[in-house]
Design an enzyme around this catalytic site. Structure first.
Site, PDB file in Angstrom:
ATOM      1  N   GLY A 642      40.730   4.071  39.982  1.00  0.00           N
ATOM      2  CA  GLY A 642      39.265   4.143  39.923  1.00  0.00           C
ATOM      3  C   GLY A 642      38.621   4.352  41.275  1.00  0.00           C
ATOM      4  N   GLU A 643      39.303   3.909  42.365  1.00  0.00           N
ATOM      5  CA  GLU A 643      38.642   3.969  43.667  1.00  0.00           C
ATOM      6  C   GLU A 643      38.576   5.397  44.180  1.00  0.00           C
ATOM      7  OE1 GLU A 643      40.126   1.179  46.624  1.00  0.00           O
ATOM      8  OE2 GLU A 643      40.927   0.027  44.936  1.00  0.00           O
ATOM      9  N   ALA A 644      37.392   5.718  44.800  1.00  0.00           N
ATOM     10  CA  ALA A 644      37.180   7.088  45.279  1.00  0.00           C
ATOM     11  C   ALA A 644      38.192   7.465  46.362  1.00  0.00           C
ATOM     12  CB  ALA A 644      35.758   7.221  45.810  1.00  0.00           C
ATOM     13  N   LYS A 646      41.205   6.516  46.806  1.00  0.00           N
ATOM     14  CA  LYS A 646      42.536   6.767  46.234  1.00  0.00           C
ATOM     15  C   LYS A 646      42.569   8.143  45.579  1.00  0.00           C
ATOM     16  CE  LYS A 646      43.900   1.969  45.542  1.00  0.00           C
ATOM     17  NZ  LYS A 646      44.381   0.943  44.646  1.00  0.00           N
ATOM     18  N   ILE A 647      41.489   8.444  44.813  1.00  0.00           N
ATOM     19  CA  ILE A 647      41.429   9.753  44.157  1.00  0.00           C
ATOM     20  C   ILE A 647      41.436  10.837  45.237  1.00  0.00           C
ATOM     21  CG2 ILE A 647      40.036  11.257  42.664  1.00  0.00           C
ATOM     22  CD1 ILE A 647      38.908   8.766  41.350  1.00  0.00           C
TER      23      ILE A 647
END
Length: 1417
Positions: A642-644, A646-647
């Site tokens: 979910g974390e930006a 990480k994406i």
């Protein structure tokens, strides 16, 4: 008219035929062809063809009838090429014509029947040959008639015809292969060299019927049959040269519609069979119409018919079908896929047929279908068992099928070996057992909305499967089991009548005749074919695999909670490499990982995680994929975190990798473009498909958003527009975590009506079918080796894996269900489980099962006896059976069993109404008073702790009744059999058995309220039975039993001790009867308990009894006793010091008997215990309470001396513990010395008269037998003799001392001198100094008499022996005299002066020493 013509043509022919028959042909068989006489009807075919095309049913009927007869009699062969269509033969046209007569449902019913008849004749006739398309057409027409016809008779006939056709088609193929093999074998035997050539030139041989398209070598491998000539049996009417034509013809049609190129048939008949089989599979796959199935609809009837036909083909499959690669592939590609669709059908009949087909595949083809079987189990069987929504009928049918699978040992073990021990496969065996266990426990049946009857029948089936599995395991390992009683082993008993519980379901699977599909196959499950597919069976290797698999599963579990922990664990266990590449590959390949956790792990900012992520992305190959597809593929493997940030990291790497893979692309200026686009696509998919987002993004907004991302330029609008459309149409699905869609037991579900539940289930079934079908298609080309298990070692890990669910199912079944059938299944299961645990000596599990059994007998529970039901009685019987058949392996489990048997006896006493207080000893009630009041329970119930104080008599009566069953004849006999059968237990088992029997006996006897001797009696019995064992085993048994008798013989309860001693007596008598060889010690060990009891038990009754027992033994068994004499004397030794006259009297009497008579007769046998005898007599002599006995004992000791003197040889020859004694000294050490030593003890311990008698006898023996003594013996002897004076050196009370001095010492002194005088030659060197020293000591004493005796003795010695003295001795004598003189001079008198000046007379002149000496002389 045409009708008449047809008949006319037909009749003319038949006339000729009858003419022919008259000449001696057979009337039943079609005539043998003869060139001259035979009419070929081929040229007359045209009129028949025209007739068939007419619209008049009567003409069509007649025409078909004629054709059928012409074909049957071989007049119409259709061998010639067809003039109308090139490349075909006339027969193909004939069949087409016949088939063409069927015009759909409206066709005349008579015509339909004639078509069926004609086609059957055509397919089965020996005279004509039809192949490929033509065969298919014939089969298809019959099939269609079955579906379309309204007439029941026609339907039935069509179906029967189809079955017959298929049988013929497949049988021909098999027979042809067999006849080729026979021909080949013939050739082999005649000429090996020739055979080699033919194999090489096989394709050149004119007689070969292959469908040639490429190399012939492939042919040979496909079937092991080189290109095979057509069987002559089928082609009596064919000239040989026709064959080549046919095979060339088939080539074209074969390649257009036929099998995949490369694989081949070694014969046209194989191709026919293949085509028919394939078309049936395809027919069975056709979907049914929507809505509830209509049993009359064409689709459903077609499906059922095709499945029925497939089932019959598979059940009758021969070697070619089972091994030919083409057929195996057809099964994988068509049949298994068809099954995966039909195996989840909501139509019971279809479902049932699919299951039957699966069973047949499992028994005949499993070596080829490893992956398919796994899919079937995992996605269909276990799924249906595990989901709570599946209907009762489905569960019931699955369980029915499983019952059959579980009944075949090979299948059960194979499932474990091939799936549970395969790192990539599901744990099917484990899951199967767990699911069955849940069903057998009746868990989860409530939410199914099942009725009680249904639930019970399902539970029974579940139990039946579990028991079957265990029976298979028993059967599989039976070679390792040794039955002590060599009666039938467990596994071979007839299984319970299979269908008893099926009253509710008359329409069970058996309708399709597949009842014996498993039972009838050979036990190996696959026959001797297709071994090339199976791996080798090495149990150790599988055990290692299983352990690795468990580690991996454990690691995955950990990973799904904490990824790093899981990876670390797998690395520690050596199951996973340490490089980022290894871990990335693991994340790619392992499907069981939680996708969210994989996403989190890959997105983590940690350095190592990043490396793994890079490796993970680099392992994808995006070359040639468009951007969105690549992204979809990338995101399939995990769930995006979910974390930006990480994406961000993931997209960045993805973009770089995409460009790396597609270097030729011109769309993206740089990786940045791809990265931004990827990110925007993710946002778009969230925006369009997330229910949280209310205002959805439009295409324009999306294009606007992506302005200037391509190196400050825009990407083409149509490109972005296409992306938008694609995402809008299908979101990018991130991988969800696969959860089993088993709904929980939520309140919502209970509310749901039956209808909703059905709907839900149908949806699930559809989903299931899709998954199963996709998986089946995926594995249809996989070749996975299948191991056929052969080793019995596999059963151990199987059992260790599954013993808990088995135990749970059986325990719950016994606990909460009173149904007799359930109970008997549970008991049988437990019995099998115990057998397996026993065979493989898995102790923990064995003990658990035996304890469970023991618990359900209710015998060991305090209140249990009152609640006995039939199932508990059956449990008791099972427990007894286990003890009987598995005794060799039970080890510590004997404890539970014997405890139950002990309690059982108690139950029997109550059941039969015997009052226990009469059984042994007196029994007090709880409070110690005897309860006699009317409203109180009688003694035994209180004593047993069964019931409280006040009980009504009715209750007691009912208790007695319920327990009555325990004393039934069968139970009593069975219990006895355990004890009588103990002789058949092996050496270790009998020791365990005895050890626990003694422990139980101890518990019984220690009971405060109610000691019992049941087990004690049994110990006596089994000792009796087992006495015949080899000594080695017997001594181990007796070590335990003897120790038990030691304890019991000292029991404070006299009745118990009396019983123990009496039992010992009986056993000893029996044991002594066997005798004993020299130097053995068995008797000594055996009789030791008597000694122990005598030593420890102070009760006069018991002591008296022990002495009596021993006396009886001596009287009756003296001749057989050897090492046992030691114990006998030991007991008498203990009795000798007793104060009870009768005990001492009896003991002494017997001892006397032994010494006087037994020694006389059996001296060599008793020599070992000669010392003990003397010691024993000395003990009698020292018992001051019985002086007469003492005197008599001394006389007997004197008697013993006579034996020693008479039989010195016996002592010399005797060898025993004292091997270090020289043979010539043995008579001293074992004979003389003990006698003289014991006499000296008597002298030192006894009263005056006995003492004196002892002294006299002692010196008498010396004087009588001294001439035989060696010099060094005398030294030993006098060391004892001088001990008599030692007593005097102790400061004791005066009177006693004075008496000693005047009597014993005095007496001894004279005796010593006598002996010295008698044996001077020997003794002068040895003893002189000692004697002088002793005399010197005597003269020193204050006791005047002793001192005087001392001088007298000295005088005597010198006077009597002086003439024989040497000078040296004289010196010694003088010195001694001088010493005596010096020490006895009264110096005080000689130097005395009167005090206070009195005058002292002058002293006399001192005598010179010389004068003194001369005076003496």
């Amino acid at each position: 008219a045409s009708n008449t013509i047809l008949l006319d043509i037909h009749y003319r022919k038949t006339e000729k035929e009858s003419l022919f028959k008259a000449k001696g042909g057979s009337s039943t068989l079609p005539p043998v062809k003869s060139k001259t006489n035979f009419i070929e009807a081929d040229k007359y075919f045209l009129p028949f063809e025209l007739a068939c095309q007419s619209k008049c049913p009567r003409i069509v009927s007649t025409s078909l009838d004629c054709l059928q007869k012409l074909i049957a009699y071989g007049h119409l062969t259709g061998n010639a090429p067809d003039s109308t269509t090139p490349g075909k033969k006339l027969i193909d046209r004939i069949i087409e014509t016949i088939c063409g007569c069927f015009q759909g449902p409206q066709t005349d019913e008579g015509v339909q029947l004639q078509i069926i008849k004609a086609l059957l004749t055509a397919v089965t006739s020996q005279h004509i040959e039809i192949h490929e398309g033509t065969v298919l057409q014939a089969v298809r027409t019959c099939y269609n008639i079955y579906l379309a016809s309204k007439n029941l008779i026609n339907q039935t006939t069509a179906k029967a015809t189809l079955t017959q056709m298929l049988n013929v088609i497949f049988a021909r193929m098999e027979n042809q292969a067999v006849s080729i093999k026979k021909e080949r074998d013939l050739k082999n035997t005649t000429d090996i060299k020739y055979r080699k050539e033919t194999t090489i030139n096989a394709s050149a041989d004119g007689n070969i019927g292959t469908i040639e398209d490429g190399s012939d070598s492939e042919n040979i491998q496909a079937n092991g049959i080189p290109g095979t000539p057509i069987s002559v049996a089928y082609t009596p009417s064919l000239p040989d040269d026709r064959l080549s034509v046919s095979s060339n013809d088939t080539q074209e049609s074969g390649n257009s519609s036929g099998p995949s190129p490369g694989a081949k048939f070694s014969h046209i008949l194989q191709k026919d069979a293949f085509l028919v089989f394939r078309s049936l599979c395809k027919l069975s796959m056709k979907p049914l119409s929507d809505g509830p199935p209509d049993p009359k609809s064409h689709e459903l009837r077609s499906k059922i018919l095709s499945l029925q036909l497939l089932l019959s083909i598979l059940q009758n499959a021969g070697p070619v079908f089972r091994t030919n690669e083409m057929f195996i592939n057809a099964i994988k590609q068509y049949l298994c896929v068809a099954l995966s669709k039909n195996g989840v059908s909501s139509v019971p009949e279809v479902f049932e047929l699919s299951l039957s087909i699966f069973l047949t595949l499992l028994s005949n083809f499993k070596t080829h279908l490893k992956m398919q079987i796994e899919v079937f189990f995992k996605e269909i069987f276990l799924y249906i068992l595990e989901t709570s929504t599946s209907s009762f009928d489905h569960k019931w049918m699955v369980i029915q099928t499983l019952t059959r699978i579980c009944a075949d040992a090979q299948s059960v073990v194979d499932i474990y070996v091939n799936y549970d021990c395969d790192l990539n496969a599901a744990n099917i065996f484990e899951r199967l057992v767990n699911d069955l266990s849940k069903i057998a426990q009746g868990r989860g049946s409530q939410e199914l909305g099942m009725s009680n009857v249904q639930e019970l029948s399902l539970r029974k089936k579940g139990l039946e499967c579990l028991v079957s599995i265990l029976k298979c395991m028993v059967e599989w390992s039976k070679d390792q089991y040794v039955n002590p009683n060599s009666q039938t082993t467990l596994g071979q008993e007839k299984p319970l009548e299979q269908e008893t519980t099926e009253i509710k379901h008359p329409e069970t699977i058996n309708r399709y005749g597949s009842l014996n599909s498993l039972e009838s196959t050979s036990s190996s499950g696959i026959g001797s074919y297709s071994t090339q597919m199976s791996g080798t069976d090495n149990p150790e290797q599988f055990e290692v695999l299983k352990q690795q698999k468990e580690i991996i599963e454990q690691g995955i579990d950990l990973f799904n909670k904490k990824p790093k922990r899981g990876i670390q664990y797998l690395q520690e266990q050596g199951m996973l490499g340490t490089t980022p590449e290894d871990i990335a590959q693991f994340l790619h390949q392992e499907e069981r990982l939680d996708s969210t956790q994989v996403g989190e792990f890959l997105g983590d900012n940690d350095k190592f995680n990043k490396e793994v992520m890079y490796a993970y992305v680099d392992q994808h190959d995006f070359s040639g994929k468009d951007f969105v597809s690549a992204l979809r593929m990338f995101l399939e493997g995990f769930r995006l975190p979910g974390e930006a940030q990480k994406i961000d990291r993931l997209m960045e790497k993805f973009a770089a990798r995409y460009l790396e893979c597609n270097q030729g692309q011109t769309l993206f200026a740089s990786a940045d473009t791809a990265y931004v686009l990827a990110y925007s696509i993710i946002m778009l998919t969230t925006d369009l498909h997330s229910p949280q987002v209310k205002n959805k993004m439009t295409k324009e907004q999306y294009i606007k958003m992506n302005r200037g991302i391509n190196d400050s330029k825009d990407l083409p609008e149509e490109y972005l527009s296409a992306i938008y459309n694609e995402i809008a149409g299908k979101k990018i699905s991130m991988k969800e975590t696969k959860e089993l869609t088993i709904p929980t037991k939520s309140s919502k579900q209970n509310v749901a009506s039956e209808k909703q539940r059905r709907l839900l289930y149908n949806l699930e079934m559809e989903q299931m079918a899709k998954t199963a079908k996709a998986l089946m298609e995926a594995v249809s080309h996989v070749q996975a080796p299948f191991t056929s298990a052969t080793h019995l070692e596999h059963v151990r890990p199987m059992f260790k894996l599954a013993w808990t669910p088995f135990l749970a199912a059986f325990s719950v079944g016994l606990q909460d269900c009173d149904d007799t059938e359930v109970a008997s299944l549970c008991l049988e299961g437990i019995r099998c489980a115990i057998r397996i645990a026993c065979i493989f000596s898995i102790q923990l599990e064995r003990d658990a099962y035996v304890q469970a059994l023991a618990r359900f007998t209710l015998l060991t529970v305090s209140s249990g006896i009152t609640e006995m039901k039939q199932k508990n009685i059956d449990t008791i019987k099972t427990l007894i059976t286990v003890a009987h058949t598995d005794g060799n392996y039970l080890g510590n489990s004997w404890h539970e069993i014997l405890k139950c048997i002990s309690q059982l006896e108690l139950a029997q006493l109550i059941g039969t109404g015997v009052k226990p207080r009469y059984i042994s000893g007196t029994v007090r009630g709880r409070e110690g008073s005897l309860t006699g009041t009317k409203d109180q329970a009688p003694d035994e119930f209180v004593g047993l702790g069964l019931v409280g104080g006040n009980v009504d008599w009715k209750q007691i009566a009912s208790i007695q009744e319920s327990i009555g069953e325990t004393s039934s004849q069968s139970v009593v006999v069975a219990v006895d059999r355990i004890f009588t059968g103990s002789t058949r237990l092996d050496g270790n088992a009998i020791v365990d058995f005895v050890r626990w029997l003694c422990a139980v006996s101890m518990d019984e006897l220690l009971s405060t309220t109610h000691p019992r001797m049941f087990s004690l009696q049994k110990i006596v019995e089994i000792s009796y039975y087992n006495m015949g064992r080899i000594r080695l085993q017997w001594s181990r048994i007796w070590e335990v039993i003897g120790d038990h008798f030691n304890k019991v013989g000292c029991n404070p309860n006299e009745d118990v001790a009396i019983f123990a001693v009496d039992s010992l007596r009986q056993l000893s008598m029996k044991f002594l009867e066997k005798g004993e060889l020299a130097n053995f010690r068995f008797q000594k060990d055996f009789l030791r308990p008597f000694e122990h009891i005598m030593k420890r038990n102070r009760s006069p009754t018991i002591r008296d009894m022990v002495v009596r027992c021993i006396a009886q033994m001596v009287n009756s068994q003296a001749a057989n006793i050897r090492s046992g004499w030691k114990n006998i004397f030991s007991v008498f030794h203990l009795a000798a010091s007793d104060q009870d006259e009768s005990i001492v009297e009896l003991a002494f009497q017997t001892t006397g008997h032994i010494v006087t008579l037994v020694f006389e007769k059996h001296f060599p046998a008793t020599i070992d215990s000669f010392q003990d005898a003397v010691k024993c007599l000395s003990e009698f002599a020292c018992n001051a309470a019985f002086p007469d006995t003492s005197m008599e004992a001394i006389r007997l000791i004197r008697h013993c001396a006579k034996y020693v003197s008479d039989r010195p040889q016996a002592f010399k020859e005797y060898t025993s513990d004292d091997m270090n004694v020289a043979p010539e000294d043995r008579v001293w050490v074992r004979g003389w010395f003990p006698i003289l030593f014991e006499l000296s003890c008597i002298i030192n311990r006894c009263k005056l008269d006995v003492r004196t008698r002892g002294l006299t006898v002692m010196f008498e023996i010396m004087k009588t037998y001294g001439h035989t003594y060696e010099k060094h013996w005398w030294q030993d002897l006098f060391r004892i003799v001088f001990r008599i004076f030692d007593n005097m050196k102790l400061p004791e009370q005066q009177t006693e001392k004075a008496e000693w001095m005047t009597t014993t010492c005095n007496h001894a002194l004279y005796a010593i001198c006598d002996v010295f005088t008698q044996y001077l030659e020997v003794l002068s060197d040895v003893l002189l100094d000692d004697i002088f020293a002793q005399l010197y000591w005597c003269v020193q004493q204050d006791n005047e008499q002793l001192a005087r005796s001392g001088t007298n003795c000295l005088e005597n010695v010198v006077i009597l022996n002086g003439e024989k003295f040497t000078l040296e001795i004289w010196d010694k004598t003088c010195n001694c005299t001088l010493d005596i003189f010096k020490t006895t001079i009264p110096h005080a008198l000689l130097t005395w002066r009167p005090s206070s000046g009195e005058t002292v007379p002058p002293p006399p002149s001192p005598v010179s020493e010389k004068q003194l000496v001369s005076f003496h002389k």
